[in-house]
Design a protein around this motif. Structure first.
Motif, PDB file in Angstrom:
ATOM      1  N   THR A 116      34.639  30.859  36.705  1.00 52.66           N
ATOM      2  CA  THR A 116      35.306  30.790  38.004  1.00 52.66           C
ATOM      3  C   THR A 116      35.594  30.093  38.927  1.00 52.66           C
ATOM      4  OG1 THR A 116      34.137  32.329  40.153  1.00 52.66           O
ATOM      5  CG2 THR A 116      32.827  30.825  38.759  1.00 52.66           C
ATOM      6  N   GLN A 117      36.046  30.786  40.179  1.00 54.30           N
ATOM      7  CA  GLN A 117      36.184  29.271  41.103  1.00 54.30           C
ATOM      8  C   GLN A 117      35.457  29.205  41.847  1.00 54.30           C
ATOM      9  OE1 GLN A 117      40.597  29.410  42.430  1.00 54.30           O
ATOM     10  NE2 GLN A 117      40.524  31.782  41.863  1.00 54.30           N
ATOM     11  N   TYR A 118      34.016  30.267  41.550  1.00 50.51           N
ATOM     12  CA  TYR A 118      33.227  30.207  42.604  1.00 50.51           C
ATOM     13  C   TYR A 118      31.636  30.327  42.267  1.00 50.51           C
ATOM     14  CZ  TYR A 118      36.496  32.865  45.533  1.00 50.51           C
ATOM     15  OH  TYR A 118      37.114  33.506  46.052  1.00 50.51           O
ATOM     16  N   TYR A 139      40.680  26.916  38.160  1.00 48.07           N
ATOM     17  CA  TYR A 139      41.803  26.765  39.138  1.00 48.07           C
ATOM     18  C   TYR A 139      42.325  27.608  39.695  1.00 48.07           C
ATOM     19  CZ  TYR A 139      38.779  22.344  39.696  1.00 48.07           C
ATOM     20  OH  TYR A 139      37.469  21.570  39.820  1.00 48.07           O
ATOM     21  N   GLY A 140      42.309  29.049  38.659  1.00 48.15           N
ATOM     22  CA  GLY A 140      43.219  29.956  39.321  1.00 48.15           C
ATOM     23  C   GLY A 140      43.682  30.852  38.285  1.00 48.15           C
ATOM     24  N   SER A 141      43.696  31.511  38.270  1.00 47.18           N
ATOM     25  CA  SER A 141      44.913  32.796  37.658  1.00 47.18           C
ATOM     26  C   SER A 141      43.023  33.053  36.256  1.00 47.18           C
ATOM     27  CB  SER A 141      45.666  32.258  36.331  1.00 47.18           C
ATOM     28  OG  SER A 141      47.061  32.364  37.508  1.00 47.18           O
ATOM     29  N   VAL A 142      41.806  33.424  36.572  1.00 39.76           N
ATOM     30  CA  VAL A 142      40.779  33.696  36.128  1.00 39.76           C
ATOM     31  C   VAL A 142      40.786  34.326  35.615  1.00 39.76           C
ATOM     32  CG1 VAL A 142      38.351  33.611  37.058  1.00 39.76           C
ATOM     33  CG2 VAL A 142      39.398  32.928  39.283  1.00 39.76           C
ATOM     34  N   GLU A 143      41.451  35.513  35.827  1.00 41.29           N
ATOM     35  CA  GLU A 143      41.707  36.576  34.686  1.00 41.29           C
ATOM     36  C   GLU A 143      42.270  36.122  32.947  1.00 41.29           C
ATOM     37  OE1 GLU A 143      43.384  36.403  37.870  1.00 41.29           O
ATOM     38  OE2 GLU A 143      41.194  37.717  39.447  1.00 41.29           O
ATOM     39  N   LEU A 144      43.036  35.692  33.207  1.00 40.68           N
ATOM     40  CA  LEU A 144      43.454  34.427  32.354  1.00 40.68           C
ATOM     41  C   LEU A 144      42.034  34.163  30.830  1.00 40.68           C
ATOM     42  CD1 LEU A 144      45.495  33.943  30.130  1.00 40.68           C
ATOM     43  CD2 LEU A 144      45.584  31.368  31.248  1.00 40.68           C
ATOM     44  N   VAL A 157      37.275  37.511  43.075  1.00 39.75           N
ATOM     45  CA  VAL A 157      37.916  37.927  43.930  1.00 39.75           C
ATOM     46  C   VAL A 157      38.963  39.063  43.622  1.00 39.75           C
ATOM     47  CG1 VAL A 157      36.652  36.418  46.248  1.00 39.75           C
ATOM     48  CG2 VAL A 157      39.209  36.863  45.380  1.00 39.75           C
ATOM     49  N   VAL A 158      37.974  40.614  43.529  1.00 34.67           N
ATOM     50  CA  VAL A 158      39.523  41.462  44.067  1.00 34.67           C
ATOM     51  C   VAL A 158      40.004  42.294  45.534  1.00 34.67           C
ATOM     52  CG1 VAL A 158      39.851  43.633  43.008  1.00 34.67           C
ATOM     53  CG2 VAL A 158      38.259  42.131  41.887  1.00 34.67           C
ATOM     54  N   ASP A 159      41.570  43.043  45.152  1.00 37.59           N
ATOM     55  CA  ASP A 159      42.108  42.960  46.435  1.00 37.59           C
ATOM     56  C   ASP A 159      42.631  44.154  46.529  1.00 37.59           C
ATOM     57  OD1 ASP A 159      43.408  43.443  48.788  1.00 37.59           O
ATOM     58  OD2 ASP A 159      44.507  42.032  48.646  1.00 37.59           O
ATOM     59  N   THR A 160      43.373  44.783  45.573  1.00 37.83           N
ATOM     60  CA  THR A 160      43.881  45.834  45.055  1.00 37.83           C
ATOM     61  C   THR A 160      43.213  46.510  43.788  1.00 37.83           C
ATOM     62  OG1 THR A 160      45.051  45.034  43.615  1.00 37.83           O
ATOM     63  CG2 THR A 160      46.717  45.720  46.010  1.00 37.83           C
ATOM     64  N   GLY A 161      42.520  45.019  42.939  1.00 41.72           N
ATOM     65  CA  GLY A 161      42.399  45.213  41.661  1.00 41.72           C
ATOM     66  C   GLY A 161      43.331  45.344  40.820  1.00 41.72           C
ATOM     67  N   ARG A 162      44.713  44.759  41.266  1.00 40.63           N
ATOM     68  CA  ARG A 162      45.657  45.571  39.966  1.00 40.63           C
ATOM     69  C   ARG A 162      45.649  43.662  39.324  1.00 40.63           C
ATOM     70  NH1 ARG A 162      52.536  44.466  41.908  1.00 40.63           N
ATOM     71  NH2 ARG A 162      52.701  44.273  40.048  1.00 40.63           N
TER      72      ARG A 162
HETATM   73  C1  PRP Z   1      43.427  36.299  43.778  1.00 41.51           C
HETATM   74  C2  PRP Z   1      42.099  36.176  42.702  1.00 41.51           C
HETATM   75  C3  PRP Z   1      42.629  37.051  41.535  1.00 41.51           C
HETATM   76  C4  PRP Z   1      43.982  38.445  43.086  1.00 41.51           C
HETATM   77  C5  PRP Z   1      43.110  39.743  43.207  1.00 41.51           C
HETATM   78  O1  PRP Z   1      44.291  35.817  43.631  1.00 41.51           O
HETATM   79  O2  PRP Z   1      41.914  35.212  42.510  1.00 41.51           O
HETATM   80  O3  PRP Z   1      43.916  36.729  40.992  1.00 41.51           O
HETATM   81  O4  PRP Z   1      44.048  38.136  43.978  1.00 41.51           O
HETATM   82  O5  PRP Z   1      44.087  40.930  44.037  1.00 41.51           O
HETATM   83  P1  PRP Z   1      44.366  41.794  43.192  1.00 41.51           P
HETATM   84  O6  PRP Z   1      42.840  42.919  43.177  1.00 41.51           O
HETATM   85  O7  PRP Z   1      45.782  42.742  44.233  1.00 41.51           O
HETATM   86  O8  PRP Z   1      45.069  41.894  42.030  1.00 41.51           O
HETATM   87  P2  PRP Z   1      45.546  34.779  44.164  1.00 41.51           P
HETATM   88  O9  PRP Z   1      46.328  35.187  44.117  1.00 41.51           O
HETATM   89  O10 PRP Z   1      45.035  34.137  45.923  1.00 41.51           O
HETATM   90  O11 PRP Z   1      45.792  33.448  43.250  1.00 41.51           O
HETATM   91  P3  PRP Z   1      44.470  32.698  42.234  1.00 41.51           P
HETATM   92  O12 PRP Z   1      44.431  32.972  41.479  1.00 41.51           O
HETATM   93  O13 PRP Z   1      44.956  31.107  42.935  1.00 41.51           O
HETATM   94  O14 PRP Z   1      43.092  32.491  43.624  1.00 41.51           O
END
Ligand code: PRP
Length: 203
Positions: A116-118, A139-144, A157-162
């Motif tokens: 996590t970044q949190y 520090y980012g691209s946590v999904e990896l 964080v999730v926005d669109t879920g994509r």
């Molecule tokens: C944020 C977050 C997710 C993504 C979610 O990353 O960390 O990777 O957006 O959005 P979605 O649900 O619409 O796909 P961001 O692009 O802000 O960059 P980061 O990974 O550096 O935090």
């Protein structure tokens, strides 16, 4: 008194935040088009900071007020006023992982690794539920992380879920909902009460 200093979070919230202040008559083209970090406009001073840093600038009084996501605000653990939610930048902080965890009683598993970044919010979430987890800060691209075996789960964080979907991950639990927040330094809240109230009313 010195000009009011307004900290704006860079990243996703910056565009909508700039629009708000432009609609109030501030000239913020430089915030969009240049690499400047401090921009003076119309009697105010704008500073651009990384989201996680905005609450810190405001807590220490380097900025009087700021706009930041509630996700970064909660993670920062800072002591600032949050008088106004601004209604944009909606997203959710969630626990996610591979689909196999959906049916598995992942909450029963000991020794889970969570990327996590949190880290602060993640620690609170797991310890409030009596779950043991090793938190790995990235520090980012946590999904990896789960895809390559660095971690079992992520908190992000999730926005669109994509991003989750395209990386074969599923949401397992929602921790909280977030949106952009207007935050105020505690001393400025008293010392510059009128200016800040006026600004909030216009916003
Ligand atoms: C944020 C977050 C997710 C993504 C979610 O990353 O960390 O990777 O957006 O959005 P979605 O649900 O619409 O796909 P961001 O692009 O802000 O960059 P980061 O990974 O550096 O935090």
């Amino acid at each position: 008194m010195a000009e009011l200093t307004i900290a704006l979070a860079k990243g996703r919230l910056l565009g909508p935040s700039i629009k708000i202040f432009e609609s109030l008559g501030y000239e913020l083209r430089d915030a969009r088009d240049s690499r400047k970090l401090v921009i003076a406009s119309n009697g105010a001073r704008f500073i651009l900071a990384k989201p996680m840093d905005v609450p810190i600038y405001v807590e220490y009084g380097a900025a009087d007020v700021g706009i930041v996501g509630q996700d970064a605000l909660r993670e920062s653990g800072t002591n600032v006023y949050e008088p106004l939610a601004l209604g944009y930048g909606a997203c959710r902080l969630v626990v996610a992982g591979k689909p196999e965890f959906q049916n598995a009683e992942w909450k029963m598993l000991a020794g889970l690794r969570v990327a996590t970044q949190y880290p602060r919010v993640t620690k609170q979430y797991f310890s409030a539920r009596g779950l043991s987890a090793e938190i790995i800060e990235v520090y980012g691209s946590v999904e990896l992380a789960p895809m390559v075996g660095l971690a079992d789960l992520i908190v992000d964080v999730v926005d669109t879920g994509r991003t989750l979907r395209e990386n074969g991950l599923v949401e397992l639990d929602e921790i909280f909902k977030s949106q952009a927040a207007f935050i105020v330094n505690r001393a400025a809240h008293t010392l510059r009460a009128n200016e800040i109230r006026e600004l909030m009313e216009k916003m």
